[in-house]
Design a protein around this motif. Structure first.
Motif, mmCIF file in Angstrom:
data_model
loop_
_atom_site.group_PDB
_atom_site.id
_atom_site.type_symbol
_atom_site.label_atom_id
_atom_site.label_comp_id
_atom_site.label_asym_id
_atom_site.label_seq_id
_atom_site.Cartn_x
_atom_site.Cartn_y
_atom_site.Cartn_z
ATOM 1 N N LEU A 145 8.744 26.140 70.913
ATOM 2 C CA LEU A 145 8.904 27.352 70.117
ATOM 3 C C LEU A 145 10.041 27.219 69.112
ATOM 4 C CD1 LEU A 145 8.385 29.972 72.960
ATOM 5 C CD2 LEU A 145 6.814 29.518 71.070
ATOM 6 N N GLY A 146 11.135 26.583 69.538
ATOM 7 C CA GLY A 146 12.248 26.360 68.614
ATOM 8 C C GLY A 146 11.829 25.491 67.444
ATOM 9 N N ARG A 147 11.014 24.477 67.724
ATOM 10 C CA ARG A 147 10.518 23.612 66.662
ATOM 11 C C ARG A 147 9.620 24.403 65.706
ATOM 12 N NH1 ARG A 147 7.212 19.912 69.413
ATOM 13 N NH2 ARG A 147 9.089 18.918 70.225
ATOM 14 N N GLY A 148 8.846 25.349 66.267
ATOM 15 C CA GLY A 148 7.997 26.184 65.431
ATOM 16 C C GLY A 148 8.803 27.051 64.479
ATOM 17 N N GLU A 186 11.814 26.219 63.303
ATOM 18 C CA GLU A 186 12.372 25.295 62.314
ATOM 19 C C GLU A 186 11.349 24.924 61.244
ATOM 20 O OE1 GLU A 186 13.713 21.989 64.571
ATOM 21 O OE2 GLU A 186 15.396 23.078 65.503
ATOM 22 N N ARG A 187 10.075 24.808 61.627
ATOM 23 C CA ARG A 187 9.036 24.420 60.674
ATOM 24 C C ARG A 187 8.472 25.611 59.905
ATOM 25 N NH1 ARG A 187 5.961 20.257 64.669
ATOM 26 N NH2 ARG A 187 5.078 22.216 65.437
ATOM 27 N N GLY A 188 8.953 26.808 60.212
ATOM 28 C CA GLY A 188 8.471 27.985 59.519
ATOM 29 C C GLY A 188 7.166 28.529 60.058
ATOM 30 N N GLU A 189 6.744 28.077 61.227
ATOM 31 C CA GLU A 189 5.512 28.571 61.820
ATOM 32 C C GLU A 189 5.729 29.872 62.582
ATOM 33 O OE1 GLU A 189 2.883 24.919 63.159
ATOM 34 O OE2 GLU A 189 4.991 24.554 63.641
ATOM 35 N N LEU A 190 6.977 30.160 62.882
ATOM 36 C CA LEU A 190 7.359 31.434 63.475
ATOM 37 C C LEU A 190 8.419 32.068 62.581
ATOM 38 C CD1 LEU A 190 7.695 30.479 67.260
ATOM 39 C CD2 LEU A 190 5.893 31.882 66.235
ATOM 40 N N PRO A 191 8.464 33.384 62.518
ATOM 41 C CA PRO A 191 9.442 34.048 61.658
ATOM 42 C C PRO A 191 10.876 33.767 62.108
ATOM 43 C CG PRO A 191 7.710 35.577 62.354
ATOM 44 C CD PRO A 191 7.560 34.337 63.180
ATOM 45 N N PRO A 192 11.825 33.706 61.186
ATOM 46 C CA PRO A 192 13.232 33.579 61.570
ATOM 47 C C PRO A 192 13.629 34.744 62.479
ATOM 48 C CG PRO A 192 12.949 33.311 59.191
ATOM 49 C CD PRO A 192 11.640 33.796 59.726
ATOM 50 N N GLY A 193 14.472 34.457 63.449
ATOM 51 C CA GLY A 193 14.910 35.504 64.356
ATOM 52 C C GLY A 193 13.935 35.793 65.485
ATOM 53 N N THR A 194 12.883 34.991 65.602
ATOM 54 C CA THR A 194 11.935 35.179 66.700
ATOM 55 C C THR A 194 12.655 35.082 68.045
ATOM 56 O OG1 THR A 194 10.038 34.307 65.476
ATOM 57 C CG2 THR A 194 9.939 34.172 67.875
ATOM 58 N N GLU A 195 12.367 36.009 68.945
ATOM 59 C CA GLU A 195 12.978 36.002 70.275
ATOM 60 C C GLU A 195 12.224 35.009 71.168
ATOM 61 O OE1 GLU A 195 13.956 39.768 72.084
ATOM 62 O OE2 GLU A 195 13.624 40.775 70.174
ATOM 63 N N VAL A 196 12.797 33.826 71.313
ATOM 64 C CA VAL A 196 12.116 32.754 72.042
ATOM 65 C C VAL A 196 11.876 33.141 73.497
ATOM 66 C CG1 VAL A 196 12.359 30.371 72.875
ATOM 67 C CG2 VAL A 196 12.912 30.941 70.501
ATOM 68 N N ASP A 197 12.874 33.724 74.148
ATOM 69 C CA ASP A 197 12.712 34.081 75.559
ATOM 70 C C ASP A 197 11.591 35.101 75.751
ATOM 71 O OD1 ASP A 197 14.656 32.366 76.453
ATOM 72 O OD2 ASP A 197 16.245 33.872 76.467
#
Length: 213
Positions: free
Chosen positions: A145-148, A150-161
């Protein structure tokens, strides 16, 4: 060069005495059997010694207490899952959740999970053990998810947990609560539903939400 480094590292690693390795394997096998048959409360060091034929003193030389023995028994059944890197977040998550779905339905470790959760509710030692096991299981998912992000596949500030809970939670619920089919189709539906939700704002039109990864 890489082969020489690996050969050197392997040669430098201490080798386990064959007798110790055999007794350790016998103890872990006996512990797993007892956990399946009797649960954690029945997998005492005394019972493990009787089942494995390994003396209690020998067991205590390798494991200081029952919780550490139980943790190793669980770990012996769980193959560490390296974070996949297929090039897209969706494919990475599909690999991981399909693997988790298979493990929850076929792995002997899955049959032991309810006993561990029950013990974690009652005893601090097992609570710590359960949290360590869960953290190890979720670490690879957090990496993906963190890699996603970084690659812009998830919005900045996404709550990974939060995403970890949203992805893994439905599989555990289906395995132990709803008693419905847990398979690749369900794992795919979970991944696609969660990813679609990450690209929608609370006020967006559900028909025109953001693109899927």
């Amino acid at each position: 060069m890489g082969d020489r480094v690996m050969t050197t590292a392997a040669a430098a690693a201490p080798r386990l005495d064959p007798r110790v390795a055999r007794s350790r394997a016998a103890v872990l096998t006996a512990t797993v059997q007892l956990l399946i048959e009797r649960g954690i409360a029945g997998a005492t060091v005394e019972a493990v010694a009787a089942r494995s034929g390994v003396a209690k003193t020998t067991i205590y030389r390798q494991w200081p207490d029952q919780p550490s023995l139980v943790l190793d028994a669980f770990s012996s059944l769980l193959a560490a899952q390296e974070p996949p890197d297929t090039g897209t977040l969706r494919e990475d998550l599909l690999q991981m959740l399909r693997g988790l779905a298979a493990a929850l339905t076929t792995s002997p470790a899955a049959a032991l999970m309810p006993a561990l959760i029950d013990a974690a509710e009652r005893q601090p030692a097992y609570r710590a053990l359960h949290h360590r096991e869960a953290e190890a299981r979720h670490s690879s998912l957090r990496t993906v998810l963190g890699r996603g992000i970084e690659r812009g596949e998830l919005p900045p500030g996404t709550e990974v947990d939060l995403l970890v809970d949203l992805l893994a939670g439905p599989l555990f619920h289906r395995r132990w609560v709803s008693d419905r089919v847990l398979d690749d189709h369900f794992a795919t539906a979970v991944v696609d539903t969660v990813l679609l939700g990450t690209h929608r704002s609370p006020h967006s039109n559900p028909r025109t939400g953001g693109p899927r990864c």
